[in-house]
Scaffold this motif. Structure first.
Motif, PDB file in Angstrom:
ATOM      1  N   VAL A  75       0.864  -1.112  -0.188  1.00 12.35           N
ATOM      2  CA  VAL A  75       0.032   0.080  -0.037  1.00 12.35           C
ATOM      3  C   VAL A  75       0.767   1.389  -0.181  1.00 12.35           C
ATOM      4  CG1 VAL A  75      -1.749   1.447   1.211  1.00 12.35           C
ATOM      5  CG2 VAL A  75      -1.864  -1.246   1.282  1.00 12.35           C
ATOM      6  N   PHE A  76       0.636   2.199  -0.860  1.00 13.76           N
ATOM      7  CA  PHE A  76       1.397   3.393  -0.947  1.00 13.76           C
ATOM      8  C   PHE A  76       1.486   4.118   0.239  1.00 13.76           C
ATOM      9  CE2 PHE A  76       1.396   8.135  -1.941  1.00 13.76           C
ATOM     10  CZ  PHE A  76       2.607   8.279  -2.791  1.00 13.76           C
ATOM     11  N   VAL A  77       2.836   4.401   0.773  1.00  8.97           N
ATOM     12  CA  VAL A  77       3.110   5.080   1.874  1.00  8.97           C
ATOM     13  C   VAL A  77       2.857   6.597   1.746  1.00  8.97           C
ATOM     14  CG1 VAL A  77       5.183   5.702   3.498  1.00  8.97           C
ATOM     15  CG2 VAL A  77       4.914   3.393   2.230  1.00  8.97           C
ATOM     16  N   PRO A  78       2.156   7.090   2.653  1.00  5.59           N
ATOM     17  CA  PRO A  78       1.934   8.806   2.359  1.00  5.59           C
ATOM     18  C   PRO A  78       3.267   9.442   2.724  1.00  5.59           C
ATOM     19  CG  PRO A  78       0.926   7.860   4.562  1.00  5.59           C
ATOM     20  CD  PRO A  78       1.179   6.486   3.802  1.00  5.59           C
ATOM     21  N   ARG A  79       3.348  10.485   1.902  1.00  6.45           N
ATOM     22  CA  ARG A  79       4.647  11.202   1.445  1.00  6.45           C
ATOM     23  C   ARG A  79       4.263  12.559   2.176  1.00  6.45           C
ATOM     24  NH1 ARG A  79       5.127   6.828  -1.076  1.00  6.45           N
ATOM     25  NH2 ARG A  79       6.536   6.699  -3.048  1.00  6.45           N
ATOM     26  N   ALA A  80       5.387  13.075   2.856  1.00  4.96           N
ATOM     27  CA  ALA A  80       5.387  14.311   3.334  1.00  4.96           C
ATOM     28  C   ALA A  80       5.201  15.578   2.213  1.00  4.96           C
ATOM     29  CB  ALA A  80       6.920  14.932   3.865  1.00  4.96           C
ATOM     30  N   ARG A  81       5.277  15.113   1.103  1.00 10.19           N
ATOM     31  CA  ARG A  81       4.836  16.225   0.175  1.00 10.19           C
ATOM     32  C   ARG A  81       3.615  16.413  -0.033  1.00 10.19           C
ATOM     33  NH1 ARG A  81       7.344  12.769  -3.641  1.00 10.19           N
ATOM     34  NH2 ARG A  81       9.262  14.254  -3.847  1.00 10.19           N
ATOM     35  N   THR A  82       2.739  15.275   0.398  1.00  3.34           N
ATOM     36  CA  THR A  82       1.216  15.684   0.072  1.00  3.34           C
ATOM     37  C   THR A  82       0.644  16.530   1.216  1.00  3.34           C
ATOM     38  OG1 THR A  82       1.318  13.165  -0.951  1.00  3.34           O
ATOM     39  CG2 THR A  82      -0.801  14.014  -0.356  1.00  3.34           C
ATOM     40  N   ALA A 169      -7.588  13.683  -4.536  1.00  2.33           N
ATOM     41  CA  ALA A 169      -6.801  12.323  -5.065  1.00  2.33           C
ATOM     42  C   ALA A 169      -5.338  12.750  -5.102  1.00  2.33           C
ATOM     43  CB  ALA A 169      -7.339  12.043  -6.309  1.00  2.33           C
ATOM     44  N   ASN A 170      -4.519  11.785  -4.601  1.00  2.00           N
ATOM     45  CA  ASN A 170      -3.100  11.764  -4.865  1.00  2.00           C
ATOM     46  C   ASN A 170      -3.246  10.420  -5.993  1.00  2.00           C
ATOM     47  OD1 ASN A 170      -0.375  11.585  -5.279  1.00  2.00           O
ATOM     48  ND2 ASN A 170       0.019  11.140  -3.151  1.00  2.00           N
ATOM     49  N   ALA A 171      -3.527  10.678  -7.142  1.00  2.00           N
ATOM     50  CA  ALA A 171      -3.570   9.665  -7.971  1.00  2.00           C
ATOM     51  C   ALA A 171      -2.187   9.275  -8.644  1.00  2.00           C
ATOM     52  CB  ALA A 171      -4.371   9.934  -9.206  1.00  2.00           C
ATOM     53  N   PRO A 172      -1.974   7.821  -9.255  1.00  2.00           N
ATOM     54  CA  PRO A 172      -0.650   7.898  -9.679  1.00  2.00           C
ATOM     55  C   PRO A 172      -0.432   8.634 -10.862  1.00  2.00           C
ATOM     56  CG  PRO A 172      -2.109   6.117 -10.514  1.00  2.00           C
ATOM     57  CD  PRO A 172      -2.999   6.983  -9.633  1.00  2.00           C
ATOM     58  N   TYR A 173       0.898   9.324 -10.861  1.00  3.49           N
ATOM     59  CA  TYR A 173       1.364  10.356 -11.795  1.00  3.49           C
ATOM     60  C   TYR A 173       2.617  10.175 -12.285  1.00  3.49           C
ATOM     61  CZ  TYR A 173       3.156  13.095  -7.972  1.00  3.49           C
ATOM     62  OH  TYR A 173       3.868  13.472  -6.734  1.00  3.49           O
ATOM     63  N   VAL A 174       3.377   9.044 -11.963  1.00  3.65           N
ATOM     64  CA  VAL A 174       4.542   8.906 -12.601  1.00  3.65           C
ATOM     65  C   VAL A 174       4.523   8.270 -14.157  1.00  3.65           C
ATOM     66  CG1 VAL A 174       6.771   7.541 -12.345  1.00  3.65           C
ATOM     67  CG2 VAL A 174       5.469   8.226 -10.267  1.00  3.65           C
ATOM     68  N   PRO A 175       5.240   8.929 -14.930  1.00  6.67           N
ATOM     69  CA  PRO A 175       5.225   8.408 -16.373  1.00  6.67           C
ATOM     70  C   PRO A 175       5.751   7.046 -16.531  1.00  6.67           C
ATOM     71  CG  PRO A 175       6.026  10.727 -16.309  1.00  6.67           C
ATOM     72  CD  PRO A 175       6.017  10.378 -14.907  1.00  6.67           C
ATOM     73  N   LEU A 181      13.063   5.167 -12.460  1.00  7.23           N
ATOM     74  CA  LEU A 181      13.876   6.202 -11.794  1.00  7.23           C
ATOM     75  C   LEU A 181      13.460   6.496 -10.512  1.00  7.23           C
ATOM     76  CD1 LEU A 181      14.027   8.934 -14.655  1.00  7.23           C
ATOM     77  CD2 LEU A 181      15.885   7.197 -14.120  1.00  7.23           C
ATOM     78  N   LEU A 182      12.509   5.890 -10.005  1.00  5.29           N
ATOM     79  CA  LEU A 182      11.966   6.021  -8.512  1.00  5.29           C
ATOM     80  C   LEU A 182      12.950   5.264  -7.580  1.00  5.29           C
ATOM     81  CD1 LEU A 182       8.201   4.989  -8.941  1.00  5.29           C
ATOM     82  CD2 LEU A 182       9.112   7.230  -8.403  1.00  5.29           C
ATOM     83  N   PRO A 183      12.881   5.734  -6.409  1.00  8.75           N
ATOM     84  CA  PRO A 183      13.932   5.152  -5.592  1.00  8.75           C
ATOM     85  C   PRO A 183      13.645   3.713  -5.253  1.00  8.75           C
ATOM     86  CG  PRO A 183      12.688   7.212  -4.380  1.00  8.75           C
ATOM     87  CD  PRO A 183      12.080   6.940  -5.697  1.00  8.75           C
ATOM     88  N   ALA A 193       0.576  -0.108  -9.443  1.00 10.68           N
ATOM     89  CA  ALA A 193      -0.707   0.579  -9.849  1.00 10.68           C
ATOM     90  C   ALA A 193      -0.753   2.026  -9.032  1.00 10.68           C
ATOM     91  CB  ALA A 193      -1.757  -0.166  -9.718  1.00 10.68           C
ATOM     92  N   ALA A 194      -0.271   2.194  -8.109  1.00 10.07           N
ATOM     93  CA  ALA A 194      -0.459   3.340  -7.233  1.00 10.07           C
ATOM     94  C   ALA A 194       0.480   4.349  -7.779  1.00 10.07           C
ATOM     95  CB  ALA A 194      -0.268   3.087  -5.793  1.00 10.07           C
ATOM     96  N   LEU A 195       1.441   4.278  -8.693  1.00  8.80           N
ATOM     97  CA  LEU A 195       2.419   5.066  -8.796  1.00  8.80           C
ATOM     98  C   LEU A 195       2.450   5.276 -10.442  1.00  8.80           C
ATOM     99  CD1 LEU A 195       5.331   3.301  -6.958  1.00  8.80           C
ATOM    100  CD2 LEU A 195       4.305   5.743  -6.514  1.00  8.80           C
ATOM    101  N   ASP A 196       2.149   4.378 -11.095  1.00  9.84           N
ATOM    102  CA  ASP A 196       2.373   4.473 -12.921  1.00  9.84           C
ATOM    103  C   ASP A 196       1.041   5.088 -13.380  1.00  9.84           C
ATOM    104  OD1 ASP A 196       2.835   3.938 -15.399  1.00  9.84           O
ATOM    105  OD2 ASP A 196       3.215   1.966 -15.141  1.00  9.84           O
ATOM    106  N   VAL A 224      -5.608  17.693  -6.767  1.00  8.27           N
ATOM    107  CA  VAL A 224      -4.717  16.720  -6.857  1.00  8.27           C
ATOM    108  C   VAL A 224      -3.154  17.018  -6.658  1.00  8.27           C
ATOM    109  CG1 VAL A 224      -6.559  15.702  -8.503  1.00  8.27           C
ATOM    110  CG2 VAL A 224      -4.541  17.026  -9.533  1.00  8.27           C
ATOM    111  N   GLU A 225      -2.434  16.084  -6.761  1.00  4.57           N
ATOM    112  CA  GLU A 225      -0.907  16.299  -6.813  1.00  4.57           C
ATOM    113  C   GLU A 225      -0.590  15.926  -8.180  1.00  4.57           C
ATOM    114  OE1 GLU A 225       1.018  14.874  -3.444  1.00  4.57           O
ATOM    115  OE2 GLU A 225       2.305  13.732  -4.649  1.00  4.57           O
ATOM    116  N   VAL A 226       0.583  16.622  -8.779  1.00  4.44           N
ATOM    117  CA  VAL A 226       1.161  16.199  -9.899  1.00  4.44           C
ATOM    118  C   VAL A 226       2.509  16.438  -9.649  1.00  4.44           C
ATOM    119  CG1 VAL A 226      -0.782  16.883 -11.332  1.00  4.44           C
ATOM    120  CG2 VAL A 226       1.015  18.667 -10.872  1.00  4.44           C
TER     121      VAL A 226
END
Ligand code: GLN
Length: 273
Positions: A75-82, A169-175, A181-183, A193-196, A224-226
């Protein structure tokens, strides 16, 4: 029975975590040492951390906007940036708002919104991934937010159309091409699916923007976040959908949130009060 596991000392643990590349080795050591369980559990967690597993999965929780959020493997770990998305959403939302979070993952955003918004009238969270839905149900039970399973707006009652004051929504937005290139922690342990977000990262966000005007109340907002490089393109997507775009940016956290405001007079729609 294997040989007894000797207790791990703080200094030795910090040194081992640092060698493994953990930037916040002292913080991580403290959290691991106070996480509960016996020495064997600790030794196992440390081995998994050194092998690259996210600390949050080993602890079973992540800190987000001052709340302790349950997370579990995949499950996607909530990020500080959000936190930027949350503050942007709170700023545009009045009291007694009707609020829905889509792509909710652990439900972290709804958990914070439930506490920060003034008397929200109705809150619900949605995710397509059964593991996320189960996790969000645990996080949101205490604040009384129901969690639905399904794609974007699909599981919401039809009666909510045209009535939502806020959709976050913090929807997936990584191309897709940037996924490599993600960590490694995100790439190897979180659900892809939570990132792509597809070829340009906007596949889900585009569907979300297209559907949002149907669900938003006049004057309501999609927030949303982008990624930083997606602002111009998503600005056009929001405009195309009939929403009025705006953007907020936090350079410290490399965070970008975008808002789409539903015009007050949406042609061809009728509202009852
Ligand atoms: N890697 C991004 C992040 O950590 C991706 C988030 C997303 O796709 N929603 O914030």
């Amino acid at each position: 029975m294997g040989p007894p596991v000797s207790p791990v000392g703080y200094d030795a643990l910090v040194a081992r975590l640092r060698r493994a590349g953990c930037v916040w080795a002292e913080d991580e050591a403290r959290l691991l040492l106070t996480a509960g369980g016996g020495p064997e559990t600790l030794a196992e967690r440390v081995d998994r951390r050194v092998a690259g597993e996210p600390l949050e999965y080993l602890l079973g929780w992540a800190e987000f906007c001052g709340e302790r959020i349950d997370v579990e493997s995949g499950v996607f770990v909530p990020r500080a940036r959000t936190a930027l998305l949350v503050s942007a959403a709170v700023r545009v939302t009045g009291p007694a708002a009707t609020v829905v979070e889509l792509c909710c993952g652990s439900g972290a955003i709804s958990r914070v919104l439930a506490r920060r918004l003034t008397a929200p009238r109705l809150l619900a969270a949605v995710d397509v991934d059964p593991a996320a839905v189960a996790c969000a149900r645990r996080n949101l039970a205490a604040v009384g937010v129901p969690v639905f399973a399904g794609d974007l707006f699909d599981p919401l009652p039809a009666a909510w159309r045209g009535r939502l004051d806020l959709v976050v929504a913090n929807a997936p937005y990584v191309p897709t091409a940037a996924m490599v290139l993600l960590p490694p922690e995100a790439r190897r342990y979180e659900s892809a699916a939570a990132l792509d977000g597809g070829p340009d990262g906007l596949a889900v966000l585009r569907r979300l923007a297209a559907a949002a005007p149907d669900w938003l109340a006049p004057g309501g907002h999609l927030v949303v976040e982008v990624g930083r490089a997606q602002v111009e393109q998503f600005h056009a997507v929001l405009t195309e959908a009939g929403l009025v775009p705006s953007v907020v940016r936090d350079d410290v956290f490399d965070a970008t949130a975008m808002m789409g405001r539903c015009p007050d007079d949406v042609a061809g729609r009728r509202y009852e009060n």
